[in-house]
Design an enzyme around this catalytic site. Structure first.
Site, short mmCIF file in Angstrom:
data_model
loop_
_atom_site.label_atom_id
_atom_site.label_comp_id
_atom_site.label_asym_id
_atom_site.label_seq_id
_atom_site.Cartn_x
_atom_site.Cartn_y
_atom_site.Cartn_z
N ASP A 128 11.97 6.57 -11.01
CA ASP A 128 10.71 7.25 -11.33
C ASP A 128 9.78 6.09 -11.67
O ASP A 128 9.87 5.50 -12.76
CB ASP A 128 10.88 8.17 -12.54
CG ASP A 128 9.60 8.93 -12.83
OD1 ASP A 128 8.52 8.30 -12.80
OD2 ASP A 128 9.65 10.14 -13.05
N HIS A 129 8.91 5.75 -10.73
CA HIS A 129 8.21 4.47 -10.90
C HIS A 129 7.29 4.45 -12.12
O HIS A 129 6.93 3.40 -12.61
CB HIS A 129 7.48 4.06 -9.62
CG HIS A 129 6.21 4.81 -9.36
ND1 HIS A 129 6.18 6.08 -8.85
CD2 HIS A 129 4.91 4.46 -9.54
CE1 HIS A 129 4.92 6.46 -8.73
NE2 HIS A 129 4.13 5.50 -9.12
N HIS A 169 7.10 12.39 -13.15
CA HIS A 169 6.27 11.41 -13.86
C HIS A 169 5.68 11.94 -15.18
O HIS A 169 5.79 11.30 -16.22
CB HIS A 169 5.11 10.95 -12.98
CG HIS A 169 5.52 10.46 -11.63
ND1 HIS A 169 6.68 9.77 -11.41
CD2 HIS A 169 4.91 10.55 -10.41
CE1 HIS A 169 6.77 9.45 -10.12
NE2 HIS A 169 5.71 9.92 -9.49
C1 BG6 Z 1 4.05 9.42 -6.30
C2 BG6 Z 1 3.54 10.70 -5.70
O1 BG6 Z 1 5.32 9.60 -6.86
O2 BG6 Z 1 3.14 8.99 -7.30
C3 BG6 Z 1 2.15 10.50 -5.13
O3 BG6 Z 1 4.42 11.12 -4.67
C4 BG6 Z 1 1.23 9.95 -6.19
O4 BG6 Z 1 1.63 11.71 -4.61
C5 BG6 Z 1 1.84 8.72 -6.83
O5 BG6 Z 1 0.01 9.62 -5.57
C6 BG6 Z 1 1.01 8.25 -8.00
O6 BG6 Z 1 1.50 7.02 -8.43
P1 BG6 Z 1 0.54 5.92 -9.03
O7 BG6 Z 1 1.45 4.81 -9.43
O8 BG6 Z 1 -0.41 5.55 -7.93
O9 BG6 Z 1 -0.16 6.56 -10.17
#
Ligand code: BG6
Length: 501
Positions: free
Chosen positions: A177-178, A240
């Site tokens: 989960d980045h 997230h």
């Molecule tokens: C991803 C989603 O996990 O996270 C995307 O699939 C989203 O739809 C993205 O745009 C958002 O990540 P960040 O790091 O750009 O806020």
């Protein structure tokens, strides 16, 4: 810093979008900083006919900074593989064993599933059959990184966990989960648990409500096909946003070992109060962005996006009121608001403290709650808002703020979440990855909402013009007149149009 053990990094989906945007740039950055193992090999896998040279060529296109590219490319090779062809996995095993002999290292293999979720199960089954999974190892380690989405509901997430756990031990499965790898999300833990002054206030006695915003200005772009099946609840909230919520709400762990930290998070997921499905719109509002025409320019609505079926009822916006049934948070609403095509890309948490019990100064009656803003991105930082006396006669109270910007702490830009997360796997540290019980608990919470949306046509799907803060109906969620959405500006401290600081 100690280097991770020598290993082979195998990417399923080695020519795909995720490899291009995240995995390879993160590995390259780690390489430049000397953080990768002494002996390290990257093996890209894919269906396309590449050889090592042509595969390396695409890296040259993917990454702008070429300063150490040629050295880095010596680590890279390519193997053609069809995920549904068992024999290809035996060939992969031979290839890896051969690389391993060359590198004289233990058989430490990391498999990154950077492919569509339908392929997770077949790949892991085939890795198992070929003797490449964790449970069939004789020496070294076998680790698995699984991209999101991890299932599409509770049942499928459990099935997937079941399949993975047949072949890999839980400690070797890294569900990415980045958001957990973002420096500013990690900093929430440091902010809370390394300081004595905030934690005593961090509870129902002093906090009125908490807001979590996950706003994106982009639409779904080229991902209409995937996104229409998923929707915003699955894409952003189930993972997230709930992870951020748990980071804000969890109890202090006994130590900073992965088990202790993840145990505390799971307790939060398990304490999420079920949404009353019969009154779902008191707690959850969904929306979809619509076409905006301004000064002759058009911004596409969701239904005009590529690969989105006409009449789609997929949500691109979710606002929720969440309660946590535990001692610390009982009665404190957590308001989540997240969507595509909102005015700007901003992620932040706002802690709204309770007002003073008695207003000594007439002008303080209308003063808003003291706020603590934890900005995750962009303009990463922290702002504390409070009332001060305006200089001069009388007692006029004015809102002022104290701010900290990450950019004051370091001149370097913050590392991308993937850089940190990939190093953690190589070091065998799963703290910033989601454990199976956490993922399942999040699905268990979200599932009834998704089911109700799917089966009950009476529930609104509210339209909002692209570039706005979402449907007005989202304001229905508030418990009282003192609560309202804080529309964040891209800059933490400078006002812009259509937003406030
Ligand atoms: C991803 C989603 O996990 O996270 C995307 O699939 C989203 O739809 C993205 O745009 C958002 O990540 P960040 O790091 O750009 O806020």
């Amino acid at each position: 810093m100690k280097k991770p053990e020598n290993s082979i990094f195998v990417i399923f989906g080695g020519t795909g979008d995720l490899a291009k945007r995240k995995i390879i740039p993160a590995l390259y950055q780690n390489y430049i900083q000397g953080l990768l193992p002494e002996k390290f090999v990257i093996v890209g896998l894919g269906r396309t006919e590449y050889n090592n040279d042509s595969y390396r060529d695409i890296f040259r296109e993917w990454i702008q900074d070429q300063s150490q590219m040629e050295e880095f490319l010596k680590l890279v090779s390519f193997q053609k593989l069809q995920v549904d062809t068992g024999d290809d996995f035996f060939a992969l095993k031979e290839y890896l064993d051969h690389l391993h002999l060359e590198s004289e290292s233990p058989k430490n293999y990391l498999f990154y599933l950077a492919v569509g979720p339908d392929l997770f199960g077949p790949i892991v089954n085939n890795l198992g059959r070929a003797g490449l999974c964790g449970k069939s190892k004789s020496t070294g380690w076998r680790r698995l990184i699984v991209e999101k989405p991890f299932g599409k509901d509770w049942v499928s997430a459990r099935q997937l966990n079941h399949t993975l756990l047949q072949y890999f031990d839980e400690e070797d499965i890294y569900r990415i989960d980045h958001y957990l790898g973002k420096e500013t999300v990690q900093n929430i833990l440091a902010f809370r648990f390394a300081n004595g002054i905030f934690e005593p206030l961090w509870n129902r006695n002093y906090i009125d409500h908490i807001e979590i915003t996950g706003a994106e200005s982009d639409g779904v772009g080229k991902r209409g096909g995937y996104y229409d099946q998923s929707g915003h609840m699955r894409d952003m909230v189930q993972n997230h946003l709930l992870q951020i919520l748990a980071t804000i709400a969890m109890e202090p762990p006994n130590n900073f070992e992965s088990k202790a930290v993840r145990d505390e998070k799971v307790k939060i997921f398990e304490a999420l109060a079920s949404i009353d499905i019969n009154n779902i719109e008191n707690n959850v509002i969904r929306g979809q962005y619509s076409l905006l025409t301004m000064d002759g320019n058009k911004i596409k609505g969701y239904l005009q996006e590529d690969k989105v079926p006409s009449g789609s009822k997929t949500e691109t916006f979710v606002a929720m009121k969440i309660f946590i049934d535990n001692w610390r948070w009982s009665g404190v609403p957590f308001y989540i608001r997240t969507g595509k095509r909102l005015p700007s890309r901003v992620n932040e948490v706002v802690i709204h403290f309770k007002k003073t019990p008695h207003h000594l100064f007439t002008s303080s009656k209308n003063i808003s709650h003291n706020k603590l803003i934890l900005r995750i991105q962009p303009d990463e930082g922290i702002v504390m808002n409070f009332g001060m006396k305006k200089p001069g006669e009388g007692f006029q109270i004015k809102n002022v703020s104290m701010d900290f910007h990450y950019s004051d702490l370091t001149s370097k830009s913050l590392p991308d979440a993937y850089e940190r997360l990939l190093l953690d796997v190589l070091n065998g540290d799963p703290t910033l990855y989601a454990r199976n019980d956490a993922v399942e608990a999040c699905w268990r919470y979200i599932d009834p909402i998704l089911k109700e949306w799917q089966t009950n046509d009476a529930i609104g799907l509210y339209s909002y013009p692209a570039g706005s803060w979402g449907p007005v109906e989202a304001s229905r969620l508030f418990e009282n007149k003192d609560q309202s959405w804080h529309n964040p500006c891209p800059s933490l401290t400078a006002k812009g149009e259509n937003c406030n600081v």
